[in-house]
Design a protein around this motif. Structure first.
Motif, PDB file in Angstrom:
ATOM      1  N   LEU A   1       0.402  -1.386   0.567  1.00 42.69           N
ATOM      2  CA  LEU A   1       0.499  -0.057  -0.070  1.00 42.69           C
ATOM      3  C   LEU A   1       0.815   1.132  -0.202  1.00 42.69           C
ATOM      4  O   LEU A   1       0.120   2.471  -0.876  1.00 42.69           O
ATOM      5  N   LEU A   2       1.797   1.380   0.601  1.00 43.88           N
ATOM      6  CA  LEU A   2       3.139   2.236   0.920  1.00 43.88           C
ATOM      7  C   LEU A   2       3.680   2.598  -0.601  1.00 43.88           C
ATOM      8  O   LEU A   2       3.977   2.053  -1.154  1.00 43.88           O
ATOM      9  N   THR A   3       3.925   4.005  -0.745  1.00 42.19           N
ATOM     10  CA  THR A   3       4.498   5.302  -2.093  1.00 42.19           C
ATOM     11  C   THR A   3       5.605   5.226  -1.779  1.00 42.19           C
ATOM     12  O   THR A   3       5.512   5.659  -0.571  1.00 42.19           O
ATOM     13  N   ILE A   4       6.430   5.650  -2.949  1.00 44.89           N
ATOM     14  CA  ILE A   4       7.228   6.528  -2.700  1.00 44.89           C
ATOM     15  C   ILE A   4       7.095   7.952  -1.650  1.00 44.89           C
ATOM     16  O   ILE A   4       8.237   8.132  -1.065  1.00 44.89           O
ATOM     17  N   ASP A   5       5.884   8.597  -2.311  1.00 40.43           N
ATOM     18  CA  ASP A   5       5.505   9.774  -1.488  1.00 40.43           C
ATOM     19  C   ASP A   5       5.009   9.411  -0.378  1.00 40.43           C
ATOM     20  O   ASP A   5       5.369  10.606   0.469  1.00 40.43           O
ATOM     21  N   ASP A   6       4.912   8.887  -0.091  1.00 38.77           N
ATOM     22  CA  ASP A   6       4.535   8.400   1.553  1.00 38.77           C
ATOM     23  C   ASP A   6       5.520   8.796   2.349  1.00 38.77           C
ATOM     24  O   ASP A   6       5.272   9.085   2.953  1.00 38.77           O
TER      25      ASP A   6
ATOM     26  N   TRP B   1      12.242   9.790   7.578  1.00 46.25           N
ATOM     27  CA  TRP B   1      12.980   8.746   7.635  1.00 46.25           C
ATOM     28  C   TRP B   1      12.447   8.045   9.275  1.00 46.25           C
ATOM     29  O   TRP B   1      12.337   6.974   9.275  1.00 46.25           O
ATOM     30  N   PRO B   2      11.418   8.332   9.697  1.00 43.37           N
ATOM     31  CA  PRO B   2      11.197   7.673  11.127  1.00 43.37           C
ATOM     32  C   PRO B   2      10.440   6.470  10.284  1.00 43.37           C
ATOM     33  O   PRO B   2      10.381   5.204  11.136  1.00 43.37           O
ATOM     34  N   LEU B   3       9.612   6.239   9.165  1.00 46.42           N
ATOM     35  CA  LEU B   3       9.082   5.595   8.655  1.00 46.42           C
ATOM     36  C   LEU B   3       9.666   3.729   8.888  1.00 46.42           C
ATOM     37  O   LEU B   3       9.544   2.842   8.521  1.00 46.42           O
ATOM     38  N   MET B   4      11.318   4.322   8.521  1.00 43.12           N
ATOM     39  CA  MET B   4      12.184   3.112   8.208  1.00 43.12           C
ATOM     40  C   MET B   4      12.042   2.116   9.543  1.00 43.12           C
ATOM     41  O   MET B   4      12.045   1.281   9.447  1.00 43.12           O
ATOM     42  N   LEU B   5      11.643   3.127  10.327  1.00 45.86           N
ATOM     43  CA  LEU B   5      11.652   2.256  11.369  1.00 45.86           C
ATOM     44  C   LEU B   5      10.475   0.967  12.102  1.00 45.86           C
ATOM     45  O   LEU B   5       9.322   1.562  11.831  1.00 45.86           O
TER      46      LEU B   5
END
Length: 511
Positions: free
Chosen positions: A448-453, A459-463
Motif C-alpha cells: 500500500l505504501l508509495t514512495i511519496d508516502d 525517515w522514521p517510517l523506516m523503523l
C-alpha cells in the motif's frame, strides 16, 4: 506547567520492552501523577527494535545501539549481531506529546535535567531513575548547588502481599480514618465478621484479593438477611459488611495482557485490603517522588483500581483521547484505509494482526506453523464477513466508553464479498511466508505504501516500531479486526477502535 503541581513524579521505566508495553506504562504514570498532583516525568526516548532496510540506513538517521548493552538485558545476546541492534528515537515520535500536555502535566527526563541545569547526557540508557546524578543541579542564576529532594516508594510498598492498590480510598473509609493503617498493618486489619462478609470470603478464589461481580451478586442474593433488607443498593450492603465496590477493566476476551480500557467491570474487595495511592503518598513533600521498580506485570490498566465510576471514566478518557497518535500517522493511515477500500472493490475490508517474530521464537504464537496460523486467521475473517452483513443492517452499537458514538461507515459501504482481499499486519519477514500471504489474498503494508508516502512521512517510517503505529491506526479503521488476545498491540488497536466509534461486535481477540 510544573509550578502548578506539587513536584515531580518519576518512575523506573523498562526501556527494554516494546512500545505498546511502554505506552501503557506511561499511561499509568500519567494517571499517578494526576492523582498525586505532580508533574509526571517520562523517558526522553525509546528504542525502535528493527529497521525495514539495512541497519546502516536507519543508523544514518537515528542513534544505533546494542539493545543488550543499552538496557542491561541478555535477552537478545544469542541473536545475530544485526538483530541485537536498536535505534534511540524521541518518545514524541510515538504519540502526540503536545496534545497530552494540554491536559496533563508531563515532561521528559531531559526537560527535568535542563530545568535543574544538569547535562542531558547523564540520562540513563535503561530508563532507570539515577538517584545521584539526577539530583546534582546548579542554579542557573547563582551557580550555587541545587539538589532536588527525593522520596522513593519501595516497590514492595506498592501492593505487597494481598494489598489492593486503588487511586483513593472510598468515602466510607475516609470517614472511618482508614488511611491511618500503616504498611506493617496491611492485611492484619480485621474486616467485620458478619455472616455475609464470611460468605464473601469463602467465595474468593485462592490466591486472589478481589471477588468478581457475578459471584458477588450471587452471594449477596443468596443471603436471607440481605434479601429482607430494604433499599440502599448492593454498594451500601457491601459497605455495611466491611466490603467495598471497585471499578476497573475486564480486558478484551478476558485477557489482562491487552491492557485495553474498553470493557468496564466491577469487583468487590474486603475493606481491610485497600491502599489508596493518594492517602499513602499524597502527603510527601519532597521535590521528586520516585516509584522504584516495575509495576505493570499482572496488573490492571493504570496499575491500580478505582473506587468511583467517575475516576475510572476519567482514566478511560486519558487513554482513548488524551494519548493521541501523531498527525502524520493518522493522515497516512487515512490514505491506507482508502486504498484498501479500492482493493476491496469499494466494499468494507477486513484485517488481522499476525504476530510472529519474537512470539514464534518464544512459542507464544496461536499456531506454530505459519500455514496453520493463516488458516486460523482466514477462518475467523469468514465469520467476520457474516457479522458485517448483520451489522450493515443495523442498528449499530458502540463501546461502553465516555463519549462513545457509533461510527456510521458500516452503513455507507457494502459488506465484503467472498473473495475480497484482506489486510494483514505482521512482523513476519521471511520472503517465502510473505509470498504465501499474498498468494492467499492478503495485502501487506508494503503493498500500500508509495514512495511519496515515505518522502512525506520522513525517515522514521523506516523503523518498524513507527511503521507499526501506522499499521495499528490502519487496523483500527478496518470494518472487522481479528488478533491474538495476548498481544498488547491488539489491545492498542481495540482502544483506537473504541475511540473511533467502531462496533464492538466487529473485533475479535482470540486466545
Amino acid at each position: 506547567m510544573v509550578s502548578r503541581t506539587k513536584g515531580f513524579y518519576a518512575r523506573d521505566y523498562s526501556l527494554w520492552l516494546g512500545w505498546n508495553n511502554m505506552r501503557y506504562i506511561i499511561e499509568a504514570a500519567v494517571l499517578h501523577g494526576r492523582i498525586l498532583n505532580r508533574t509526571t516525568i517520562i523517558p526522553t526516548y525509546v528504542y525502535a527494535r528493527a529497521c525495514e532496510f539495512d541497519v546502516s540506513v536507519c543508523a544514518a538517521y537515528a542513534t544505533m545501539v546494542n539493545r543488550g548493552d543499552a538496557t542491561g538485558s541478555n535477552e537478545w545476546r544469542q541473536l545475530p549481531i544485526e538483530q541485537q541492534m536498536a535505534w534511540r528515537i524521541p518518545v514524541s515520535l510515538m504519540f502526540n506529546l503536545t496534545h497530552l500536555r494540554e491536559r496533563h502535566a508531563v515532561i521528559t527526563v531531559s526537560d527535568y535535567l535542563r530545568l535543574h541545569n544538569i547535562s542531558v547526557d547523564v540520562e540513563t540508557t535503561n530508563g532507570q531513575w539515577d538517584t545521584d546524578l539526577y539530583h546534582r543541579g546548579v542554579d542557573i542564576f547563582s551557580d550555587s548547588p541545587v539538589e532536588p529532594s527525593l522520596y522513593a516508594i519501595k516497590n514492595e510498598w506498592y501492593d505487597a502481599g494481598n494489598v489492593v492498590r486503588v487511586d483513593q480510598l472510598p468515602h466510607s473509609m475516609r470517614e472511618r480514618g482508614g488511611w491511618n493503617i500503616t504498611h506493617e498493618q496491611v492485611g492484619s486489619a480485621i474486616t467485620e465478621e458478619t455472616p455475609l462478609s464470611l460468605a464473601l470470603h469463602d467465595a474468593m478464589t485462592s490466591g486472589t484479593s478481589v471477588l468478581d461481580w457475578e459471584t458477588t451478586l450471587r452471594v449477596v442474593g443468596d443471603d436471607n438477611e440481605v434479601e429482607s433488607s430494604s433499599g440502599g443498593g448492593i454498594a451500601r450492603i457491601l459497605a455495611e459488611n466491611g466490603w467495598e465496590v471497585l471499578y476497573t477493566y475486564g480486558g478484551a476476551c478476558g485477557s489482562g495482557a491487552t491492557k485495553d480500557v474498553t470493557v468496564p467491570i466491577r469487583q468487590a474487595v474486603p475493606r481491610s485490603l485497600l491502599r489508596g495511592l493518594y492517602e499513602d503518598f499524597g502527603f510527601i513533600e519532597q521535590d521528586v517522588l520516585l516509584l522504584n521498580g516495575e509495576v505493570h506485570l499482572f496488573r490492571k490498566p493504570g496499575a491500580l483500581r478505582f473506587t468511583t465510576i467517575e475516576s475510572r471514566e476519567r482514566y478511560t478518557q486519558t487513554v482513548l483521547y488524551d494519548f493521541r497518535l501523531t498527525d502524520n500517522v493518522v493522515e497516512l493511515a487515512d490514505q491506507l484505509f482508502n486504498r484498501m477500500v479500492e482493493k476491496a472493490g469499494g466494499r468494507m475490508w477486513m484485517a488481522a494482526h499476525m504476530r510472529r517474530g519474537d512470539f514464534a521464537r518464544l512459542n507464544w504464537v496461536m499456531e506454530q506453523s505459519f500455514e496453520a496460523h493463516l488458516a486460523r486467521v482466514k477462518s475467523h475473517l469468514r465469520d467476520g464477513r457474516d457479522i458485517l452483513h448483520s451489522v450493515h443492517r443495523g442498528p449499530l452499537l458502540a463501546y461502553k466508553v465516555p463519549f462513545g458514538q457509533a461510527d456510521r461507515s458500516p452503513l455507507l459501504l457494502e459488506p465484503p464479498a467472498v473473495h475480497d482481499k484482506f489486510y494483514i499486519a505482521t512482523d513476519e519477514r521471511d520472503p517465502t511466508n510473505l509470498a504465501y500471504l499474498r498468494d492467499q489474498g492478503a495485502i501487506l503494508i508494503t503493498d500500500l505504501l508509495t514512495i511519496d508516502d515515505r518522502r512525506n512521512f520522513g525517515w522514521p517510517l523506516m523503523l518498524t516500531d513507527v511503521l507499526s503505529l501506522v499499521e495499528q491506526a490502519t487496523l483500527a479503521r478496518a470494518a472487522y479486526f481479528y488478533a491474538h488476545a495476548h498481544s498488547s498491540v491488539a489491545g492498542g488497536v481495540v482502544n483506537l477502535r473504541a475511540s473511533y466509534g467502531a462496533d464492538p461486535r466487529t473485533a475479535l481477540l482470540d486466545t
